[in-house]
Design a protein around this motif. Sequence first.
Motif, PDB file in Angstrom:
ATOM      1  N   LEU A 179     -33.231 -21.038 -36.306  1.00 36.52           N
ATOM      2  CA  LEU A 179     -33.029 -19.930 -37.234  1.00 36.52           C
ATOM      3  C   LEU A 179     -33.154 -18.594 -36.516  1.00 36.52           C
ATOM      4  O   LEU A 179     -32.397 -17.659 -36.796  1.00 36.52           O
ATOM      5  N   ALA A 180     -34.099 -18.489 -35.572  1.00 34.56           N
ATOM      6  CA  ALA A 180     -34.262 -17.247 -34.806  1.00 34.56           C
ATOM      7  C   ALA A 180     -32.986 -16.937 -34.019  1.00 34.56           C
ATOM      8  O   ALA A 180     -32.548 -15.780 -33.960  1.00 34.56           O
ATOM      9  N   LYS A 181     -32.387 -17.950 -33.432  1.00 34.09           N
ATOM     10  CA  LYS A 181     -31.130 -17.742 -32.698  1.00 34.09           C
ATOM     11  C   LYS A 181     -30.013 -17.301 -33.645  1.00 34.09           C
ATOM     12  O   LYS A 181     -29.187 -16.448 -33.295  1.00 34.09           O
ATOM     13  N   ALA A 182     -29.992 -17.881 -34.851  1.00 28.20           N
ATOM     14  CA  ALA A 182     -28.976 -17.496 -35.835  1.00 28.20           C
ATOM     15  C   ALA A 182     -29.145 -16.037 -36.236  1.00 28.20           C
ATOM     16  O   ALA A 182     -28.167 -15.295 -36.347  1.00 28.20           O
ATOM     17  N   ILE A 183     -30.385 -15.611 -36.451  1.00 27.55           N
ATOM     18  CA  ILE A 183     -30.651 -14.209 -36.788  1.00 27.55           C
ATOM     19  C   ILE A 183     -30.185 -13.295 -35.663  1.00 27.55           C
ATOM     20  O   ILE A 183     -29.586 -12.246 -35.897  1.00 27.55           O
ATOM     21  N   HIS A 184     -30.454 -13.708 -34.434  1.00 27.58           N
ATOM     22  CA  HIS A 184     -30.016 -12.911 -33.280  1.00 27.58           C
ATOM     23  C   HIS A 184     -28.495 -12.783 -33.263  1.00 27.58           C
ATOM     24  O   HIS A 184     -27.951 -11.687 -33.049  1.00 27.58           O
ATOM     25  N   ARG A 185     -27.780 -13.893 -33.505  1.00 30.23           N
ATOM     26  CA  ARG A 185     -26.312 -13.866 -33.479  1.00 30.23           C
ATOM     27  C   ARG A 185     -25.740 -13.025 -34.618  1.00 30.23           C
ATOM     28  O   ARG A 185     -24.643 -12.486 -34.489  1.00 30.23           O
ATOM     29  N   ALA A 186     -26.471 -12.919 -35.739  1.00 32.17           N
ATOM     30  CA  ALA A 186     -25.999 -12.129 -36.878  1.00 32.17           C
ATOM     31  C   ALA A 186     -26.331 -10.652 -36.745  1.00 32.17           C
ATOM     32  O   ALA A 186     -25.871  -9.840 -37.547  1.00 32.17           O
ATOM     33  N   SER A 187     -27.116 -10.288 -35.739  1.00 30.88           N
ATOM     34  CA  SER A 187     -27.618  -8.922 -35.620  1.00 30.88           C
ATOM     35  C   SER A 187     -26.715  -8.065 -34.742  1.00 30.88           C
ATOM     36  O   SER A 187     -25.885  -8.575 -33.984  1.00 30.88           O
ATOM     37  N   PRO A 188     -26.870  -6.739 -34.834  1.00 31.95           N
ATOM     38  CA  PRO A 188     -26.117  -5.845 -33.936  1.00 31.95           C
ATOM     39  C   PRO A 188     -26.496  -6.032 -32.468  1.00 31.95           C
ATOM     40  O   PRO A 188     -25.801  -5.538 -31.587  1.00 31.95           O
ATOM     41  N   ARG A 189     -27.584  -6.746 -32.203  1.00 38.26           N
ATOM     42  CA  ARG A 189     -28.047  -6.980 -30.828  1.00 38.26           C
ATOM     43  C   ARG A 189     -27.533  -8.300 -30.253  1.00 38.26           C
ATOM     44  O   ARG A 189     -28.006  -8.761 -29.218  1.00 38.26           O
ATOM     45  N   ARG A 190     -26.531  -8.899 -30.898  1.00 32.64           N
ATOM     46  CA  ARG A 190     -26.079 -10.231 -30.497  1.00 32.64           C
ATOM     47  C   ARG A 190     -25.469 -10.265 -29.099  1.00 32.64           C
ATOM     48  O   ARG A 190     -25.371 -11.344 -28.503  1.00 32.64           O
ATOM     49  N   GLN A 191     -25.024  -9.106 -28.587  1.00 31.41           N
ATOM     50  CA  GLN A 191     -24.474  -9.091 -27.231  1.00 31.41           C
ATOM     51  C   GLN A 191     -25.576  -9.138 -26.174  1.00 31.41           C
ATOM     52  O   GLN A 191     -25.306  -9.405 -24.999  1.00 31.41           O
ATOM     53  N   GLY A 192     -26.809  -8.869 -26.559  1.00 35.85           N
ATOM     54  CA  GLY A 192     -27.934  -8.924 -25.626  1.00 35.85           C
ATOM     55  C   GLY A 192     -28.480 -10.332 -25.499  1.00 35.85           C
ATOM     56  O   GLY A 192     -28.087 -11.238 -26.235  1.00 35.85           O
ATOM     57  N   PRO A 193     -29.418 -10.534 -24.570  1.00 31.19           N
ATOM     58  CA  PRO A 193     -29.964 -11.886 -24.356  1.00 31.19           C
ATOM     59  C   PRO A 193     -30.924 -12.298 -25.465  1.00 31.19           C
ATOM     60  O   PRO A 193     -31.594 -11.457 -26.068  1.00 31.19           O
TER      61      PRO A 193
END
Length: 206
Positions: A179-193
């Motif tokens: 779920l944490a990875k999904a939140i990261h991919r949905a965020s404006p920061r998804r291009q970051g690590p």
Amino acid sequence: MSESRPNYLLLVDDDPDLLRLLAIRLEAAGYRVETANNGTEALGRASVERPQLVISDMQMPGMDGVALFDALRVQHPLLPVIILTAHGSIPDAVAATQRGVFGYLTKPYEPKALLDLVAQALRLSAGSDHSSDADPSWRSDIVTQNNVMEDLLARAQLVAAGDASVLLLGESGTGKEVLAKAIHRASPRRQGPFVAVNCGAIPENL
């Protein structure tokens, strides 16, 4: 490439003629529509498939529009609800918006005003594909048809758009990192690590 499914709207009114007219108007605008004649029937339909928006009459026998909203909020906390009200119950409708109802329209309403409010609700709806500019694949690792899980993902998509820190709690193996990875991919920061840290492997003195 497959086309996306139209937004699913649930309409609730004890007047069959008004319900039919509203359904025709919204179907003509390209929405997928289901109808219910009362609040109890609406709750049953929403438990089978989560709508992306509910439009309900205010004055109905048994369960009025506000009571229906309260019950829907238990099932789907982020589901937007629009109330249709007669002029005499405008104060009740205003009070309902203060409790979390998305908006209200007085009868007779202008068709354009209805369609504009529906579009606005769907843009802001946690369950709508328009609520984030993230690629829909942000949630591709999580496969579910469960209403509770869909609401959890809707909340995750909402929180991903902001800058607030998020704490995910759960037993080992329940999928917190997924779920944490999904939140990261949905965020404006998804291009970051995305950096996962195993805190259990860090020595206590560090």
